[in-house]
Design a protein around this motif. Structure first.
Motif, PDB file in Angstrom:
ATOM      1  N   SER A  56       0.825  -1.212   0.000  1.00  0.00           N
ATOM      2  CA  SER A  56       0.000   0.000   0.000  1.00  0.00           C
ATOM      3  C   SER A  56       0.855   1.257   0.000  1.00  0.00           C
ATOM      4  O   SER A  56       1.852   1.372   0.701  1.00  0.00           O
ATOM      5  N   ASP A  57       0.488   2.192  -0.813  1.00  0.00           N
ATOM      6  CA  ASP A  57       1.225   3.417  -0.929  1.00  0.00           C
ATOM      7  C   ASP A  57       0.193   4.523  -0.824  1.00  0.00           C
ATOM      8  O   ASP A  57      -0.650   4.676  -1.685  1.00  0.00           O
ATOM      9  N   LYS A  58       0.296   5.270   0.252  1.00  0.00           N
ATOM     10  CA  LYS A  58      -0.749   6.266   0.520  1.00  0.00           C
ATOM     11  C   LYS A  58      -0.896   7.265  -0.611  1.00  0.00           C
ATOM     12  O   LYS A  58      -1.984   7.727  -0.919  1.00  0.00           O
ATOM     13  N   SER A  59       0.232   7.605  -1.250  1.00  0.00           N
ATOM     14  CA  SER A  59       0.180   8.644  -2.267  1.00  0.00           C
ATOM     15  C   SER A  59      -0.677   8.240  -3.451  1.00  0.00           C
ATOM     16  O   SER A  59      -1.039   9.052  -4.284  1.00  0.00           O
ATOM     17  N   ARG A  60      -0.994   6.938  -3.533  1.00  0.00           N
ATOM     18  CA  ARG A  60      -1.835   6.491  -4.642  1.00  0.00           C
ATOM     19  C   ARG A  60      -3.269   6.954  -4.503  1.00  0.00           C
ATOM     20  O   ARG A  60      -4.005   7.032  -5.463  1.00  0.00           O
ATOM     21  N   HIS A  61      -3.680   7.220  -3.271  1.00  0.00           N
ATOM     22  CA  HIS A  61      -5.061   7.635  -3.061  1.00  0.00           C
ATOM     23  C   HIS A  61      -5.088   9.141  -2.929  1.00  0.00           C
ATOM     24  O   HIS A  61      -4.469   9.709  -2.043  1.00  0.00           O
ATOM     25  N   ARG A  62      -5.807   9.783  -3.846  1.00  0.00           N
ATOM     26  CA  ARG A  62      -5.819  11.247  -3.808  1.00  0.00           C
ATOM     27  C   ARG A  62      -7.221  11.756  -3.533  1.00  0.00           C
ATOM     28  O   ARG A  62      -7.997  11.087  -2.864  1.00  0.00           O
ATOM     29  N   PHE A  63      -7.549  12.928  -4.049  1.00  0.00           N
ATOM     30  CA  PHE A  63      -8.802  13.576  -3.634  1.00  0.00           C
ATOM     31  C   PHE A  63     -10.081  12.847  -4.075  1.00  0.00           C
ATOM     32  O   PHE A  63     -10.150  12.282  -5.150  1.00  0.00           O
ATOM     33  N   PHE A  64     -11.071  12.874  -3.218  1.00  0.00           N
ATOM     34  CA  PHE A  64     -12.425  12.382  -3.511  1.00  0.00           C
ATOM     35  C   PHE A  64     -12.459  10.971  -4.100  1.00  0.00           C
ATOM     36  O   PHE A  64     -13.241  10.691  -5.028  1.00  0.00           O
ATOM     37  N   GLY A  65     -11.584  10.107  -3.621  1.00  0.00           N
ATOM     38  CA  GLY A  65     -11.628   8.714  -4.079  1.00  0.00           C
ATOM     39  C   GLY A  65     -10.970   8.480  -5.426  1.00  0.00           C
ATOM     40  O   GLY A  65     -11.075   7.393  -5.991  1.00  0.00           O
ATOM     41  N   THR A  66     -10.283   9.481  -5.981  1.00  0.00           N
ATOM     42  CA  THR A  66      -9.550   9.263  -7.233  1.00  0.00           C
ATOM     43  C   THR A  66      -8.140   8.793  -6.870  1.00  0.00           C
ATOM     44  O   THR A  66      -7.773   8.801  -5.688  1.00  0.00           O
ATOM     45  N   GLY A  67      -7.345   8.436  -7.853  1.00  0.00           N
ATOM     46  CA  GLY A  67      -5.973   8.062  -7.508  1.00  0.00           C
ATOM     47  C   GLY A  67      -5.219   7.350  -8.614  1.00  0.00           C
ATOM     48  O   GLY A  67      -5.748   7.117  -9.702  1.00  0.00           O
ATOM     49  N   TYR A  68      -3.957   7.040  -8.287  1.00  0.00           N
ATOM     50  CA  TYR A  68      -3.074   6.375  -9.252  1.00  0.00           C
ATOM     51  C   TYR A  68      -3.183   4.865  -9.124  1.00  0.00           C
ATOM     52  O   TYR A  68      -3.441   4.343  -8.046  1.00  0.00           O
ATOM     53  N   TYR A  69      -2.933   4.195 -10.236  1.00  0.00           N
ATOM     54  CA  TYR A  69      -2.878   2.735 -10.226  1.00  0.00           C
ATOM     55  C   TYR A  69      -1.429   2.290 -10.146  1.00  0.00           C
ATOM     56  O   TYR A  69      -0.541   2.991 -10.650  1.00  0.00           O
ATOM     57  N   PRO A  70      -1.189   1.078  -9.619  1.00  0.00           N
ATOM     58  CA  PRO A  70       0.150   0.516  -9.801  1.00  0.00           C
ATOM     59  C   PRO A  70       0.363   0.277 -11.291  1.00  0.00           C
ATOM     60  O   PRO A  70      -0.600   0.029 -12.018  1.00  0.00           O
TER      61      PRO A  70
END
Ligand code: B12
Length: 469
Positions: A56-70
């Motif tokens: 788990s990498d916290k930075s993957r989860h960003r605003f309002f439930g959006t985020g980066y994928y591995p």
């Protein structure tokens, strides 16, 4: 029945509330007619296996439930070998997907959906994997790629059946034929996407209608669905209520193409119901809204009902281009919409204007002037890179002008490579413009105006003064 949302294979990908809505409708229908259904969503960032396979990498989860994928880096397909970017598979890592699939009982049928046409390598990899793990199970492919490129999919994907278009009824008939199972009669009128198939879920996508009455030359909406129809506002509200209060989902994105059309009969009653209820949700419109329909009353309702991310479709400052899109939006429409939104309480950071860049006949000045206009309204700029879509007017025009080949491989239409800008120098400049816009958006978020920033203006002007294409 095993239903799969495969990976994205691309140079870049970001989870803007991506959910396989069509597949979830299909799941719901299959279940209601008597089948046992399992879902594998490779783009589910909250999948319990995601944490095991990709720490788990916290930075993957960003605003309002959006985020980066591995991302797992892949070698580039030969057609894209000259693109100076890293290509990869986004979503649940391959080892993780193998693990998930190997815990399952062999399915009788595998249904696979598809997204952007140029993401087909992810679909092909998934079909190949399914054929290795479950050689007996026929694979049925549907979704956007299957609809826009059916011949390509039939000849190259390895799927046993390709069902283009709004093909859920065909899929049910086919399932009956393959399994010999006599389905229950599904008598309920409304169907809802089967979000309960997710183990953990905090965002959802919703569609209040299908199709679009407009015919913008670059858009494939009318090919994906030839009719334009809307759901009943009460039914839409009940879905929002269920997602928010019963499933505890805090962020919902609208996937509609014409959400605000006929507002008095549609979005106004939906939002009034949300406001008058105990629903407490953040609403988002990653797909652009028509600015012309945002009046004072609607802006107020949008604010009160919880909209947080608003994207307005502007496209371009060029009057000729606005005309070619049927005058769906003018500068004054955008200006008024922003005024109403801001007077209702929305802030600059919540509003963005979509601008199209990389159109075949577009000058750098057109892009830059459009950017200046949008920033002059005190909102953010979202630059969308143009890519020609099979079957659209833009595709036909570009093919007739010899700019693209009728049988062009969909990989070459990837929006990241600005396919309609052949000159590498122009491409490079557009990429610089994109970077400068990202910096300027940060200024907007801080409450500053990029147009007052002399250095920023100088940098962007230098790009346009060098040459136009
Ligand atoms: C919502 C949306 C998005 C969302 C994300 C959606 C997603 N899940 O990926 C956001 C806003 C992020 C987005 C972004 C973009 N999008 Co978009 N987007 C859409 C939109 C409006 C709806 C898609 C959708 O989910 N529909 C809802 C469901 C219910 O429909 P569906 O999945 O097609 O399913 C139906 C059938 O296909 C079938 N079905 C589906 N799966 C299966 C499986 C089986 C087995 C069967 C039998 C049937 C079946 O059942 C459903 C019911 O009929 C479409 C336009 C449209 N009208 O569809 C454009 C569209 C898909 N996007 C498009 C584009 C161009 C983009 C962008 C590139 C825009 C840009 N220039 O920036 C970006 C790039 C995204 C990226 N690189 O990450 C293009 C497609 C381009 C292409 N070459 O494929 C479309 C068609 C719009 C257009 N301009 O014409 N998009």
């Amino acid at each position: 029945m095993l239903l799969i949302h495969p990976w994205i294979v691309d140079f870049a990908a970001y989870d803007f509330w991506i959910k396989p809505l069509g597949l979830l409708y299909l799941a719901s229908k299959l279940r209601r007619t008597g089948y046992h259904v399992t879902l594998l969503d490779c783009l589910d960032r909250l999948h319990p296996f995601m944490r095991q396979c990709s720490p788990s990498d916290k930075s993957r989860h960003r605003f309002f439930g959006t985020g980066y994928y591995p991302k797992e880096i892949l070698s580039k397909p030969p057609l894209l070998k000259n693109v100076p970017r890293r290509y990869g598979r986004y979503g649940l890592p391959m080892a993780c997907v193998r693990n998930v699939l190997s815990t399952l009982e062999a399915p009788q049928i595998i249904f696979i959906t598809s997204g952007m046409t140029y993401w087909y390598p992810g679909v092909f990899d998934m079909i190949a994997l399914c054929k290795t793990l479950f050689p007996e199970a026929p694979v049925i492919l549907g979704g956007i790629y299957a609809t826009l490129c059916p011949e390509h999919a039939r000849s190259k994907s390895g799927a046993d059946y390709v069902l283009p278009g709004p093909s859920i009824p065909d899929a049910l008939r086919l399932a009956e034929t393959i399994t010999g199972f006599k389905c229950f009669k599904d008598t309920k009128a409304s169907i809802r996407p089967a979000y309960d198939l997710y183990k953990v879920i905090d965002t959802a996508a919703i569609r209040t209608g299908i199709g679009c009455p407009f015919r913008c030359p670059f858009c494939a909406s009318h090919i994906l669905s030839s009719e334009f129809s809307r759901r009943n506002p009460e039914d839409v509200f009940q879905e929002i209520r269920h997602l928010n209060l019963e499933m505890n989902i805090g962020d919902i994105a609208f996937y509609d193409d014409a959400l605000l059309l006929d507002q008095e009969k549609h979005i106004v009653p939906i939002l009034n119901k949300v406001i008058d209820s105990d629903v407490n949700v953040r609403l988002h419109t990653p797909n652009g809204l028509h600015p012309r329909w945002i009046n004072r009353q609607l802006a107020g309702l949008m604010f009160q009902s919880g909209f947080q991310t608003l994207r307005l479709s502007y496209e371009s400052i060029n009057p000729e281009r606005q005309k070619a899109m049927g005058m769906k939006v003018t500068d004054s429409d955008l200006k008024k919409a922003v005024h109403h939104l801001k007077s209702s309480g929305f802030t600059s950071r919540e509003i963005g204007g979509y601008i199209l860049m990389g159109l075949p006949d577009q000058t750098l000045e057109e892009v830059i002037e459009s950017i200046f206009f949008v920033f002059s309204l005190g909102i953010r700029v979202s630059l969308a890179s143009f890519s020609p879509i099979p079957g659209t007017e833009s595709w036909k025009t570009a093919a007739a002008q010899g700019l693209i080949d009728w049988n062009m491989d969909p990989l070459l239409t990837n929006n990241s490579i600005l396919p309609m800008v052949p000159d590498p120098q122009q491409k490079w400049k557009l990429i610089q413009i994109k970077t400068l816009c990202a910096q300027a958006n940060q200024m907007v978020i801080r409450g500053e105006s990029p147009l007052q920033n002399a250095e920023w203006r100088r940098q962007i002007r230098v790009l346009s003064s060098e040459s136009a294409y």
